[in-house]
Design a protein around this motif. Structure first.
Motif, PDB file in Angstrom:
ATOM      1  N   GLU A  50      31.204  -3.165   2.872  1.00 43.72           N
ATOM      2  CA  GLU A  50      30.995  -1.528   3.250  1.00 43.72           C
ATOM      3  C   GLU A  50      30.654  -0.726   4.407  1.00 43.72           C
ATOM      4  N   GLY A  51      28.952  -2.310   4.889  1.00 42.63           N
ATOM      5  CA  GLY A  51      28.349  -1.092   6.340  1.00 42.63           C
ATOM      6  C   GLY A  51      28.848  -2.331   7.105  1.00 42.63           C
ATOM      7  N   GLU A  52      27.739  -2.937   7.129  1.00 40.61           N
ATOM      8  CA  GLU A  52      28.058  -3.909   8.580  1.00 40.61           C
ATOM      9  C   GLU A  52      29.207  -4.210   8.925  1.00 40.61           C
ATOM     10  N   GLY A  53      29.623  -4.901   8.026  1.00 37.73           N
ATOM     11  CA  GLY A  53      31.029  -5.436   8.054  1.00 37.73           C
ATOM     12  C   GLY A  53      32.486  -4.112   8.976  1.00 37.73           C
ATOM     13  N   ASN A  54      32.464  -3.271   7.848  1.00 37.22           N
ATOM     14  CA  ASN A  54      33.033  -1.983   8.469  1.00 37.22           C
ATOM     15  C   ASN A  54      34.485  -2.652   7.770  1.00 37.22           C
ATOM     16  N   CYS A  55      34.436  -3.677   7.342  1.00 35.18           N
ATOM     17  CA  CYS A  55      35.854  -4.058   6.827  1.00 35.18           C
ATOM     18  C   CYS A  55      36.511  -2.971   6.125  1.00 35.18           C
ATOM     19  N   ILE A  56      36.093  -2.346   5.078  1.00 38.50           N
ATOM     20  CA  ILE A  56      36.465  -1.083   4.499  1.00 38.50           C
ATOM     21  C   ILE A  56      37.415  -0.350   5.136  1.00 38.50           C
ATOM     22  N   ALA A  57      37.678   0.125   6.268  1.00 43.22           N
ATOM     23  CA  ALA A  57      38.006   0.915   7.445  1.00 43.22           C
ATOM     24  C   ALA A  57      39.828   0.175   7.473  1.00 43.22           C
ATOM     25  N   CYS A  58      39.785  -0.768   6.631  1.00 48.53           N
ATOM     26  CA  CYS A  58      40.783  -1.448   6.977  1.00 48.53           C
ATOM     27  C   CYS A  58      41.625  -1.961   5.961  1.00 48.53           C
ATOM     28  N   HIS A  59      40.079  -1.976   4.972  1.00 46.43           N
ATOM     29  CA  HIS A  59      40.882  -2.874   3.899  1.00 46.43           C
ATOM     30  C   HIS A  59      40.851  -2.314   2.657  1.00 46.43           C
ATOM     31  N   LYS A  60      41.704  -1.997   1.550  1.00 49.91           N
ATOM     32  CA  LYS A  60      41.374  -1.767   0.532  1.00 49.91           C
ATOM     33  C   LYS A  60      41.309  -2.506  -0.446  1.00 49.91           C
ATOM     34  N   PRO A  61      40.461  -2.431  -1.709  1.00 55.85           N
ATOM     35  CA  PRO A  61      40.717  -3.933  -2.786  1.00 55.85           C
ATOM     36  C   PRO A  61      42.323  -3.556  -3.403  1.00 55.85           C
ATOM     37  N   ASP A  62      43.150  -2.686  -3.458  1.00 54.25           N
ATOM     38  CA  ASP A  62      44.452  -2.582  -4.315  1.00 54.25           C
ATOM     39  C   ASP A  62      45.644  -2.598  -2.864  1.00 54.25           C
ATOM     40  N   GLN A  63      45.767  -1.687  -2.196  1.00 48.78           N
ATOM     41  CA  GLN A  63      46.606  -1.473  -1.728  1.00 48.78           C
ATOM     42  C   GLN A  63      46.858  -1.844  -0.066  1.00 48.78           C
ATOM     43  N   LYS A  64      47.392  -2.057   0.439  1.00 44.86           N
ATOM     44  CA  LYS A  64      47.108  -2.136   2.097  1.00 44.86           C
ATOM     45  C   LYS A  64      47.429  -1.263   3.045  1.00 44.86           C
ATOM     46  N   ILE A  65      46.053  -1.042   3.548  1.00 47.60           N
ATOM     47  CA  ILE A  65      45.854  -0.295   4.335  1.00 47.60           C
ATOM     48  C   ILE A  65      46.346   0.340   5.952  1.00 47.60           C
ATOM     49  N   ILE A  66      45.525  -0.384   6.435  1.00 45.34           N
ATOM     50  CA  ILE A  66      45.977  -1.373   7.990  1.00 45.34           C
ATOM     51  C   ILE A  66      45.751  -2.942   7.908  1.00 45.34           C
ATOM     52  N   GLY A  67      45.170  -3.332   7.414  1.00 41.66           N
ATOM     53  CA  GLY A  67      45.386  -4.585   7.271  1.00 41.66           C
ATOM     54  C   GLY A  67      45.297  -5.195   5.483  1.00 41.66           C
ATOM     55  N   PRO A  68      45.663  -6.640   4.801  1.00 44.76           N
ATOM     56  CA  PRO A  68      45.717  -6.423   3.927  1.00 44.76           C
ATOM     57  C   PRO A  68      45.076  -6.019   2.628  1.00 44.76           C
ATOM     58  N   SER A  69      45.545  -5.651   1.341  1.00 49.60           N
ATOM     59  CA  SER A  69      44.831  -5.399   0.520  1.00 49.60           C
ATOM     60  C   SER A  69      43.733  -6.990  -0.275  1.00 49.60           C
ATOM     61  N   LEU A  70      42.643  -6.085  -0.363  1.00 49.57           N
ATOM     62  CA  LEU A  70      41.763  -7.585  -0.630  1.00 49.57           C
ATOM     63  C   LEU A  70      42.524  -8.428  -1.779  1.00 49.57           C
ATOM     64  N   GLN A  71      42.736  -7.905  -2.791  1.00 50.99           N
ATOM     65  CA  GLN A  71      44.021  -8.650  -3.614  1.00 50.99           C
ATOM     66  C   GLN A  71      44.748  -9.687  -3.186  1.00 50.99           C
TER      67      GLN A  71
END
Length: 131
Positions: A50-71
């Motif tokens: 959520e912070g330094e990696g900024n992964c949350i900008a493209c990945h959400k737990p259960d839905q595809k945003i820009i990148g695939p979901s974490l699931q």
């Protein structure tokens, strides 16, 4: 003679009970240390995600945003017994959505600067989303 046998038996029982208690306490302490380590790793992974990696900008737990979901990431990486760490170090090919690879490449500057422990924590956090 009966008294001597009673005393020896009594001492044996005390020693045996003490050793069981010692073993029991040791196992409990080891389990506690392990769960504390796992919790700390999970928290570090989430903070990096959520912070330094900024992964949350493209990945959400259960839905595809820009990148695939974490699931989806967790499911595929577990099924293929693949390493998220190696992917984040750019040492393995993308296996989920190769068409998005060029977008992800911009974040490798961030993930390559992370330590192995940080990358492992990030991987563990993501893999926790598998069903």
């Amino acid at each position: 003679m009966k008294n001597l046998l009673f005393i020896v038996s009594f001492l044996f029982l005390i020693c045996f009970a003490s050793s069981l208690t010692l073993v029991s306490c040791q196992n409990k302490e080891e389990k506690t240390a392990t769960s504390v380590d796992e919790t700390a790793t999970k928290i570090l992974g989430q903070e990096l995600f959520e912070g330094e990696g900024n992964c949350i900008a493209c990945h959400k737990p259960d839905q595809k945003i820009i990148g695939p979901s974490l699931q989806d990431i967790a499911k595929v990486y577990k099924e293929k017994n693949a390493s998220i760490v190696l992917f984040l170090k750019e040492e393995s090919e993308p296996i989920i959505d190769p068409s998005q690879y060029d977008i992800m490449k911009t974040n490798f500057a961030i993930t390559k600067s992370m330590s192995d422990d940080q990358l492992k924590a990030l991987e563990d956090y993501i893999l926790n989303f598998s069903k």
